[in-house]
Design a protein around this motif. Structure first.
Motif, PDB file in Angstrom:
ATOM      1  N   MET A  83       0.086  -3.369 -11.080  1.00  0.00           N
ATOM      2  CA  MET A  83       0.680  -2.190 -10.873  1.00  0.00           C
ATOM      3  C   MET A  83       2.031  -2.420 -11.470  1.00  0.00           C
ATOM      4  N   ALA A  84       2.093  -2.989 -11.878  1.00  0.00           N
ATOM      5  CA  ALA A  84       3.513  -3.628 -12.593  1.00  0.00           C
ATOM      6  C   ALA A  84       3.844  -2.729 -13.465  1.00  0.00           C
ATOM      7  N   ASP A  85       4.155  -1.564 -13.812  1.00  0.00           N
ATOM      8  CA  ASP A  85       4.730  -0.700 -15.727  1.00  0.00           C
ATOM      9  C   ASP A  85       5.447  -2.216 -16.385  1.00  0.00           C
ATOM     10  N   LEU A  86       5.986  -3.451 -15.943  1.00  0.00           N
ATOM     11  CA  LEU A  86       6.839  -4.130 -16.975  1.00  0.00           C
ATOM     12  C   LEU A  86       6.674  -6.162 -16.138  1.00  0.00           C
ATOM     13  N   HIS A  87       5.652  -6.671 -16.632  1.00  0.00           N
ATOM     14  CA  HIS A  87       6.124  -7.699 -15.605  1.00  0.00           C
ATOM     15  C   HIS A  87       6.714  -8.818 -16.899  1.00  0.00           C
ATOM     16  N   LEU A  88       8.085  -9.450 -16.164  1.00  0.00           N
ATOM     17  CA  LEU A  88       8.424  -9.980 -16.715  1.00  0.00           C
ATOM     18  C   LEU A  88       8.676 -11.706 -16.347  1.00  0.00           C
ATOM     19  N   ALA A  89       8.044 -12.396 -17.381  1.00  0.00           N
ATOM     20  CA  ALA A  89       7.501 -13.853 -16.156  1.00  0.00           C
ATOM     21  C   ALA A  89       8.527 -14.859 -16.573  1.00  0.00           C
ATOM     22  N   ILE A  90      10.036 -14.745 -16.199  1.00  0.00           N
ATOM     23  CA  ILE A  90      10.941 -15.596 -16.799  1.00  0.00           C
ATOM     24  C   ILE A  90      10.155 -17.046 -16.604  1.00  0.00           C
ATOM     25  N   ALA A  91      11.455 -17.639 -16.947  1.00  0.00           N
ATOM     26  CA  ALA A  91      11.304 -19.991 -16.096  1.00  0.00           C
ATOM     27  C   ALA A  91      11.455 -19.993 -14.952  1.00  0.00           C
ATOM     28  N   PRO A  92      10.490 -20.631 -13.990  1.00  0.00           N
ATOM     29  CA  PRO A  92      11.044 -20.378 -12.669  1.00  0.00           C
ATOM     30  C   PRO A  92      13.370 -21.343 -12.989  1.00  0.00           C
ATOM     31  N   GLY A  93      13.523 -20.516 -11.972  1.00  0.00           N
ATOM     32  CA  GLY A  93      14.749 -20.892 -11.395  1.00  0.00           C
ATOM     33  C   GLY A  93      15.757 -19.908 -12.035  1.00  0.00           C
ATOM     34  N   GLN A 106       0.774  -1.136   0.319  1.00  0.00           N
ATOM     35  CA  GLN A 106       0.392  -0.318   0.067  1.00  0.00           C
ATOM     36  C   GLN A 106       0.600   1.596  -0.182  1.00  0.00           C
ATOM     37  N   ARG A 107       2.524   1.138   0.345  1.00  0.00           N
ATOM     38  CA  ARG A 107       2.675   2.153   0.632  1.00  0.00           C
ATOM     39  C   ARG A 107       3.694   2.609  -1.155  1.00  0.00           C
ATOM     40  N   LEU A 108       3.796   1.917  -1.255  1.00  0.00           N
ATOM     41  CA  LEU A 108       4.104   1.559  -2.624  1.00  0.00           C
ATOM     42  C   LEU A 108       3.134   1.962  -3.640  1.00  0.00           C
ATOM     43  N   MET A 109       2.096   1.665  -3.338  1.00  0.00           N
ATOM     44  CA  MET A 109       0.737   1.973  -4.179  1.00  0.00           C
ATOM     45  C   MET A 109       0.512   3.591  -3.945  1.00  0.00           C
ATOM     46  N   ALA A 110       0.920   4.342  -2.860  1.00  0.00           N
ATOM     47  CA  ALA A 110       0.907   5.553  -2.784  1.00  0.00           C
ATOM     48  C   ALA A 110       1.709   6.656  -3.206  1.00  0.00           C
ATOM     49  N   ALA A 111       2.987   5.866  -3.116  1.00  0.00           N
ATOM     50  CA  ALA A 111       3.894   6.905  -3.785  1.00  0.00           C
ATOM     51  C   ALA A 111       3.824   6.616  -5.476  1.00  0.00           C
ATOM     52  N   LYS A 112       3.184   5.755  -5.635  1.00  0.00           N
ATOM     53  CA  LYS A 112       3.366   5.666  -7.468  1.00  0.00           C
ATOM     54  C   LYS A 112       2.274   6.643  -7.713  1.00  0.00           C
ATOM     55  N   ASN A 113       1.253   6.108  -6.832  1.00  0.00           N
ATOM     56  CA  ASN A 113       0.218   6.868  -7.343  1.00  0.00           C
ATOM     57  C   ASN A 113       0.919   9.205  -6.810  1.00  0.00           C
ATOM     58  N   ALA A 114       1.271   9.253  -6.560  1.00  0.00           N
ATOM     59  CA  ALA A 114       2.261  10.831  -6.382  1.00  0.00           C
ATOM     60  C   ALA A 114       2.633  10.802  -7.582  1.00  0.00           C
ATOM     61  N   ARG A 115       3.812   9.928  -7.688  1.00  0.00           N
ATOM     62  CA  ARG A 115       4.851  10.172  -8.461  1.00  0.00           C
ATOM     63  C   ARG A 115       4.246   9.388  -9.374  1.00  0.00           C
ATOM     64  N   PRO A 116       3.609   9.349 -10.119  1.00  0.00           N
ATOM     65  CA  PRO A 116       3.798   8.894 -11.524  1.00  0.00           C
ATOM     66  C   PRO A 116       4.723   8.131 -12.702  1.00  0.00           C
ATOM     67  N   ASP A 117       5.559   8.624 -12.589  1.00  0.00           N
ATOM     68  CA  ASP A 117       6.767   8.581 -13.542  1.00  0.00           C
ATOM     69  C   ASP A 117       7.841   7.272 -12.831  1.00  0.00           C
ATOM     70  N   MET A 118       7.654   7.084 -11.488  1.00  0.00           N
ATOM     71  CA  MET A 118       7.631   5.886 -11.129  1.00  0.00           C
ATOM     72  C   MET A 118       7.707   4.689 -11.423  1.00  0.00           C
ATOM     73  N   GLN A 119       8.632   3.815 -11.356  1.00  0.00           N
ATOM     74  CA  GLN A 119       8.367   2.576 -12.674  1.00  0.00           C
ATOM     75  C   GLN A 119       8.641   1.207 -11.311  1.00  0.00           C
ATOM     76  N   ILE A 120       7.553   0.343 -12.520  1.00  0.00           N
ATOM     77  CA  ILE A 120       7.594  -0.940 -11.144  1.00  0.00           C
ATOM     78  C   ILE A 120       8.116  -1.838 -12.353  1.00  0.00           C
ATOM     79  N   VAL A 121       9.414  -2.827 -12.231  1.00  0.00           N
ATOM     80  CA  VAL A 121       8.964  -3.980 -12.434  1.00  0.00           C
ATOM     81  C   VAL A 121       8.914  -5.168 -11.646  1.00  0.00           C
ATOM     82  N   VAL A 122       7.647  -6.240 -12.158  1.00  0.00           N
ATOM     83  CA  VAL A 122       8.120  -7.479 -11.510  1.00  0.00           C
ATOM     84  C   VAL A 122       8.161  -8.507 -12.068  1.00  0.00           C
ATOM     85  N   VAL A 123       9.142  -9.123 -11.235  1.00  0.00           N
ATOM     86  CA  VAL A 123      10.164 -10.864 -11.965  1.00  0.00           C
ATOM     87  C   VAL A 123       9.624 -11.855 -10.868  1.00  0.00           C
ATOM     88  N   ASP A 124       8.503 -13.190 -12.263  1.00  0.00           N
ATOM     89  CA  ASP A 124       7.962 -13.368 -11.471  1.00  0.00           C
ATOM     90  C   ASP A 124       7.408 -14.117 -12.681  1.00  0.00           C
TER      91      ASP A 124
END
Length: 363
Positions: free
Chosen positions: A91-101, A64-82
């Motif tokens: 909430m991710a700008d980019l999702h890297l759906a990498i192979a497990p491991g 929730q803290r990260l979401m609030a920061a992202k809403n306050a500064r939309p230029d913040m970039q979030i990448v999720v590797v999963d």
């Protein structure tokens, strides 16, 4: 009680199952189990990379803290590797759906890219780190972006976007948790993440650094007081006689353990082998959470004395208990806890203890 007065180091904490990977990586990188990031850095970052964590579910307050920061500064970039698409990806700008491991391959490829693109902070590397020639050479063997994309099973365009974003964004925090830690090569994966921050000098400053977020409650507090079988209190080690003497004097504990004890998995093997005849299990459920759970259950059922302290009466582990002790739950406890950023918080009970429940230290 166990290490200082009974004199045995056969005691292990929940940190073993959730954070021992990060402990080993931190000690290998920094010489100490230290996290060089605090929560405010997440909010101050321009790029937040989340690796191996369903942050939205596992750390909902921080999310929730990260979401609030992202809403306050939309230029913040979030990448999720999963490998999975989780709620965190919403909430991710980019999702890297990498192979497990394949996490280490991704971050070693990033290290090679940073060097090739002259994005290394050479003055920081020369002044503060050792062994980077070997690290760069190892990363070079990973190869190009097409090779990284092939191994990780994601499009080249997504790998390129992530690498470019990381290279050009100084204020970068990389958050990692159980998806990295609970792996047969988890320590190497954590160090691959730490390495890209050391190579760019993005550590120890506002809004940047590698952040291992704790997998279980007070896992840090357990380490601080010497709960891990192979460590003393205050992150001191058994390998140094002066450290043992220091804790002995501070605790006034002349019978202090002199050597590491058995770690959790080894401990239950020793129970199965009848080398350990009594075990006390507090606030955890090893018949569910340990590897080879059926073997753990069989070992407990055959053990001479099994004592279990819990705030829940019926679990897979309490079913194996000879003596079941009612412990206080979180909201009934009074004391201190330590969170992921190493902040020690004073906690006062919200409720009176139910029935005959007692605090762990009293028991």
């Amino acid at each position: 009680l166990m290490k200082g007065y009974i004199g045995s180091a056969n005691i292990d904490t929940n940190s073993r199952l959730c954070m021992s990977t990060a402990v080993a990586a931190h000690k290998r990188a920094f010489g100490a189990d230290a996290v060089p990031v605090c929560y405010e850095d997440i909010e101050a970052a321009d790029l937040v990379v989340i690796v191996g964590s369903n942050y939205a579910w596992a750390h909902p307050v921080l999310y929730q803290r990260l979401m609030a920061a992202k809403n306050a500064r939309p230029d913040m970039q979030i990448v999720v590797v999963d490998p999975r698409r989780t709620a965190t990806c919403d909430m991710a700008d980019l999702h890297l759906a990498i192979a497990p491991g394949s996490d280490a391959y991704l971050f070693n490829g990033l290290l090679h890219y940073l060097r090739r693109e002259d994005a290394i902070n050479l003055s920081f590397v020369e002044a503060h780190v050792e062994g980077f020639a070997a690290a760069f050479e190892a990363a070079r063997s990973v190869g190009s972006i097409p090779k990284v994309a092939q191994v990780c099973g994601v499009p080249e365009s997504e790998v390129s976007e992530f690498f470019r974003l990381f290279a050009r964004t100084e204020r970068t925090v990389t958050i990692f948790s159980q998806g990295i830690n609970q792996s047969s090569s988890g320590v190497d994966k954590a160090n691959a993440i730490i390495n890209v921050h050391l190579a760019t000098g993005r550590i120890g400053k506002l809004g940047m650094g590698p952040f291992s977020v704790t997998g279980q409650p007070n896992a840090m507090g357990g380490r601080e007081v010497g709960g891990l079988a192979n460590q003393l209190a205050a992150h001191l080690d058994f390998s140094d006689a002066a450290s043992i003497n220091l804790v002995e004097r501070f605790w006034n504990a002349p019978n202090i353990a002199q050597a590491p004890g058995l770690k959790a998995v080894d401990m239950f093997q020793a129970i199965a082998d009848k080398k350990i005849k009594a075990v006390w299990i507090m606030g955890t459920n090893p018949v569910v959470s340990l590897p080879d759970a059926d073997k753990v259950r069989a070992a407990l059922l055959d053990c001479v004395l099994v004592v279990v302290s819990d705030c829940v009466e019926h679990t897979d582990t309490t079913a194996c208990a000879d003596i079941l002790l009612p412990a206080q739950g979180w909201g009934e406890k009074d004391g201190t806890v330590t969170n992921s950023e190493r902040r020690i918080s004073r906690q006062r009970s919200l409720l009176s203890a139910a029935g005959e429940a007692k605090s762990d230290w009293w028991i």
